[in-house]
Design a protein around this motif. Structure first.
Motif, PDB file in Angstrom:
ATOM      1  N   CYS A  41       0.846  -1.202   0.000  1.00 41.95           N
ATOM      2  CA  CYS A  41       0.000   0.000   0.000  1.00 41.95           C
ATOM      3  C   CYS A  41       0.883   1.255   0.000  1.00 41.95           C
ATOM      4  O   CYS A  41       0.527   2.288  -0.560  1.00 41.95           O
ATOM      5  CB  CYS A  41      -0.904   0.035   1.234  1.00 41.95           C
ATOM      6  SG  CYS A  41      -1.789  -1.504   1.557  1.00 41.95           S
ATOM      7  N   CYS A  81       1.827   3.628  -3.120  1.00 41.48           N
ATOM      8  CA  CYS A  81       1.002   4.759  -3.573  1.00 41.48           C
ATOM      9  C   CYS A  81       0.603   5.685  -2.430  1.00 41.48           C
ATOM     10  O   CYS A  81       0.102   6.781  -2.686  1.00 41.48           O
ATOM     11  CB  CYS A  81      -0.263   4.268  -4.258  1.00 41.48           C
ATOM     12  SG  CYS A  81       0.059   3.317  -5.750  1.00 41.48           S
ATOM     13  N   HIS A  82       0.747   5.242  -1.203  1.00 45.44           N
ATOM     14  CA  HIS A  82       0.294   6.081  -0.080  1.00 45.44           C
ATOM     15  C   HIS A  82       1.458   6.551   0.799  1.00 45.44           C
ATOM     16  O   HIS A  82       1.240   7.304   1.736  1.00 45.44           O
ATOM     17  CB  HIS A  82      -0.740   5.334   0.766  1.00 45.44           C
ATOM     18  CG  HIS A  82      -2.032   5.104   0.025  1.00 45.44           C
ATOM     19  ND1 HIS A  82      -2.922   6.124  -0.246  1.00 45.44           N
ATOM     20  CD2 HIS A  82      -2.557   3.988  -0.530  1.00 45.44           C
ATOM     21  CE1 HIS A  82      -3.958   5.634  -0.929  1.00 45.44           C
ATOM     22  NE2 HIS A  82      -3.766   4.336  -1.120  1.00 45.44           N
ATOM     23  N   LEU A 123       1.107   9.339  -6.369  1.00 49.53           N
ATOM     24  CA  LEU A 123       0.119   8.383  -6.856  1.00 49.53           C
ATOM     25  C   LEU A 123      -1.155   8.345  -6.018  1.00 49.53           C
ATOM     26  O   LEU A 123      -2.252   8.235  -6.554  1.00 49.53           O
ATOM     27  CB  LEU A 123       0.739   6.979  -6.899  1.00 49.53           C
ATOM     28  CG  LEU A 123       1.938   6.823  -7.837  1.00 49.53           C
ATOM     29  CD1 LEU A 123       2.577   5.451  -7.665  1.00 49.53           C
ATOM     30  CD2 LEU A 123       1.526   7.029  -9.284  1.00 49.53           C
ATOM     31  N   THR A 154     -11.032  13.100   3.295  1.00 48.70           N
ATOM     32  CA  THR A 154     -11.189  11.870   2.535  1.00 48.70           C
ATOM     33  C   THR A 154     -12.095  12.063   1.333  1.00 48.70           C
ATOM     34  O   THR A 154     -12.986  12.904   1.348  1.00 48.70           O
ATOM     35  CB  THR A 154     -11.760  10.754   3.436  1.00 48.70           C
ATOM     36  OG1 THR A 154     -12.248   9.712   2.593  1.00 48.70           O
ATOM     37  CG2 THR A 154     -12.886  11.256   4.293  1.00 48.70           C
ATOM     38  N   LYS A 155     -11.818  11.266   0.298  1.00 50.91           N
ATOM     39  CA  LYS A 155     -12.695  11.246  -0.865  1.00 50.91           C
ATOM     40  C   LYS A 155     -13.669  10.078  -0.785  1.00 50.91           C
ATOM     41  O   LYS A 155     -14.599   9.991  -1.560  1.00 50.91           O
ATOM     42  CB  LYS A 155     -11.857  11.109  -2.141  1.00 50.91           C
ATOM     43  CG  LYS A 155     -10.995  12.332  -2.402  1.00 50.91           C
ATOM     44  CD  LYS A 155     -10.535  12.393  -3.843  1.00 50.91           C
ATOM     45  CE  LYS A 155      -9.173  11.769  -3.983  1.00 50.91           C
ATOM     46  NZ  LYS A 155      -8.602  11.974  -5.338  1.00 50.91           N
ATOM     47  N   SER A 156     -13.413   9.165   0.163  1.00 49.84           N
ATOM     48  CA  SER A 156     -14.199   7.931   0.174  1.00 49.84           C
ATOM     49  C   SER A 156     -14.955   7.674   1.465  1.00 49.84           C
ATOM     50  O   SER A 156     -15.543   6.607   1.612  1.00 49.84           O
ATOM     51  CB  SER A 156     -13.284   6.735  -0.091  1.00 49.84           C
ATOM     52  OG  SER A 156     -12.655   6.881  -1.324  1.00 49.84           O
ATOM     53  N   MET A 203      -6.444   3.019  -7.442  1.00 50.31           N
ATOM     54  CA  MET A 203      -6.873   2.259  -6.259  1.00 50.31           C
ATOM     55  C   MET A 203      -7.723   1.085  -6.724  1.00 50.31           C
ATOM     56  O   MET A 203      -8.906   1.219  -7.006  1.00 50.31           O
ATOM     57  CB  MET A 203      -7.646   3.168  -5.289  1.00 50.31           C
ATOM     58  CG  MET A 203      -8.077   2.487  -3.996  1.00 50.31           C
ATOM     59  SD  MET A 203      -6.650   1.949  -2.997  1.00 50.31           S
ATOM     60  CE  MET A 203      -7.440   0.754  -1.916  1.00 50.31           C
TER      61      MET A 203
HETATM   62  C1  HEC Z   1      -1.365   1.670  -7.375  1.00 51.06           C
HETATM   63  C2  HEC Z   1      -1.577   2.707  -6.343  1.00 51.06           C
HETATM   64  C3  HEC Z   1      -2.301   2.332  -5.062  1.00 51.06           C
HETATM   65  C4  HEC Z   1      -2.070   1.260  -4.237  1.00 51.06           C
HETATM   66  C5  HEC Z   1      -1.036   0.136  -4.388  1.00 51.06           C
HETATM   67  C6  HEC Z   1      -3.008   1.402  -3.140  1.00 51.06           C
HETATM   68  N1  HEC Z   1      -3.743   2.531  -3.286  1.00 51.06           N
HETATM   69 FE1  HEC Z   1      -5.160   3.214  -1.990  1.00 51.06          FE
HETATM   70  N2  HEC Z   1      -5.593   4.741  -3.265  1.00 51.06           N
HETATM   71  C7  HEC Z   1      -4.920   5.031  -4.428  1.00 51.06           C
HETATM   72  C8  HEC Z   1      -5.527   6.199  -5.057  1.00 51.06           C
HETATM   73  C9  HEC Z   1      -5.101   6.852  -6.364  1.00 51.06           C
HETATM   74  C10 HEC Z   1      -6.599   6.589  -4.221  1.00 51.06           C
HETATM   75  C11 HEC Z   1      -7.580   7.765  -4.431  1.00 51.06           C
HETATM   76  C12 HEC Z   1      -8.760   7.284  -5.238  1.00 51.06           C
HETATM   77  C13 HEC Z   1      -9.723   8.432  -5.488  1.00 51.06           C
HETATM   78  O1  HEC Z   1      -9.402   9.276  -6.340  1.00 51.06           O
HETATM   79  O2  HEC Z   1     -10.757   8.492  -4.796  1.00 51.06           O
HETATM   80  C14 HEC Z   1      -6.600   5.653  -3.089  1.00 51.06           C
HETATM   81  C15 HEC Z   1      -7.490   5.726  -2.040  1.00 51.06           C
HETATM   82  C16 HEC Z   1      -7.398   4.955  -0.895  1.00 51.06           C
HETATM   83  C17 HEC Z   1      -8.220   5.138   0.275  1.00 51.06           C
HETATM   84  C18 HEC Z   1      -9.293   6.196   0.454  1.00 51.06           C
HETATM   85  C19 HEC Z   1      -8.626   7.508   0.768  1.00 51.06           C
HETATM   86  C20 HEC Z   1      -9.637   8.628   0.880  1.00 51.06           C
HETATM   87  O3  HEC Z   1      -9.337   9.743   0.427  1.00 51.06           O
HETATM   88  O4  HEC Z   1     -10.729   8.394   1.401  1.00 51.06           O
HETATM   89  C21 HEC Z   1      -7.828   4.213   1.189  1.00 51.06           C
HETATM   90  C22 HEC Z   1      -8.376   4.017   2.589  1.00 51.06           C
HETATM   91  C23 HEC Z   1      -6.791   3.430   0.571  1.00 51.06           C
HETATM   92  N3  HEC Z   1      -6.541   3.905  -0.696  1.00 51.06           N
HETATM   93  C24 HEC Z   1      -6.143   2.367   1.182  1.00 51.06           C
HETATM   94  C25 HEC Z   1      -5.235   1.532   0.537  1.00 51.06           C
HETATM   95  C26 HEC Z   1      -4.715   0.322   1.106  1.00 51.06           C
HETATM   96  C27 HEC Z   1      -5.044  -0.200   2.483  1.00 51.06           C
HETATM   97  C28 HEC Z   1      -3.885  -0.219   0.172  1.00 51.06           C
HETATM   98  C29 HEC Z   1      -3.139  -1.550   0.239  1.00 51.06           C
HETATM   99  C30 HEC Z   1      -3.948  -2.727   0.493  1.00 51.06           C
HETATM  100  C31 HEC Z   1      -3.870   0.684  -0.965  1.00 51.06           C
HETATM  101  N4  HEC Z   1      -4.700   1.724  -0.710  1.00 51.06           N
HETATM  102  C32 HEC Z   1      -3.096   0.501  -2.106  1.00 51.06           C
HETATM  103  C33 HEC Z   1      -3.855   4.330  -4.947  1.00 51.06           C
HETATM  104  C34 HEC Z   1      -3.362   3.136  -4.440  1.00 51.06           C
END
Ligand code: HEC
Length: 134
Positions: free
Chosen positions: A51, A54-55, A64, A73-75, A95
């Motif tokens: 995770c 990208c975070h 990313l 948050t967006k979600s 995501m």
């Molecule tokens: C390839 C890139 C990538 C990976 C790997 C990734 N994410 Fe994300 N994640 C994103 C992006 C881009 C967004 C924003 C999506 C949107 O525009 O709403 C996001 C959004 C989120 C959000 C919501 C954030 C919000 O603003 O509310 C959460 C929670 C989250 N990710 C958790 C995780 C977790 C836990 C993992 C691993 C299991 C993970 N992500 C792996 C790219 C990634």
């Protein structure tokens, strides 16, 4: 078109990192016993499932993905909302859904870890995106 190039480019960057992380952390070895301490288990999964790619290492966000430590948050803000976004992903973004590769208790542990680091104010935190949680 522009967006799909962006996503492809992100994936080209991220996939090798994820592959590396997976080789080092075979999925099934991450949680061997029933989740006792969800936050610790979630922290380990945040690394094991890459995770951070990208975070950010401290969930501070990067080019990313969004910062997961701020109060925006967006979600959605609740544990339920976070569980949903991890399971289902966000269509049209990097995501992807994790439902198929994580057990429900692992997704819950990740959500609890994310809630536990809200307000942790890591270095290089990415600017807030989305709506403020009340
Ligand atoms: C390839 C890139 C990538 C990976 C790997 C990734 N994410 Fe994300 N994640 C994103 C992006 C881009 C967004 C924003 C999506 C949107 O525009 O709403 C996001 C959004 C989120 C959000 C919501 C954030 C919000 O603003 O509310 C959460 C929670 C989250 N990710 C958790 C995780 C977790 C836990 C993992 C691993 C299991 C993970 N992500 C792996 C790219 C990634």
């Amino acid at each position: 078109m522009k967006n799909s190039i962006k996503i492809l480019f992100s994936l080209a960057l991220v996939l090798p990192i994820m592959a590396f992380a997976m080789i080092n952390n075979p999925n099934d070895e991450v949680i061997t016993s029933p989740v006792g301490d969800d936050v610790e288990a979630g922290k380990a999964l945040f690394q094991a499932k890459a995770c951070f790619a990208c975070h950010g290492m401290n969930a501070e966000g990067n080019a990313l993905g969004p910062n997961l430590t701020d109060n925006f948050t967006k979600s959605g803000c609740s544990e339920e909302d976070i569980i949903k976004v991890i399971n289902k992903g966000v269509a049209g973004t990097a995501m992807v859904p994790y439902e198929a590769q994580l057990k429900p208790e692992e997704v819950k542990a990740l959500a609890q870890f994310i809630l536990s680091i809200k307000g942790s104010n890591p270095a290089n935190a990415k600017a807030a995106e989305g709506n403020e949680c009340k």
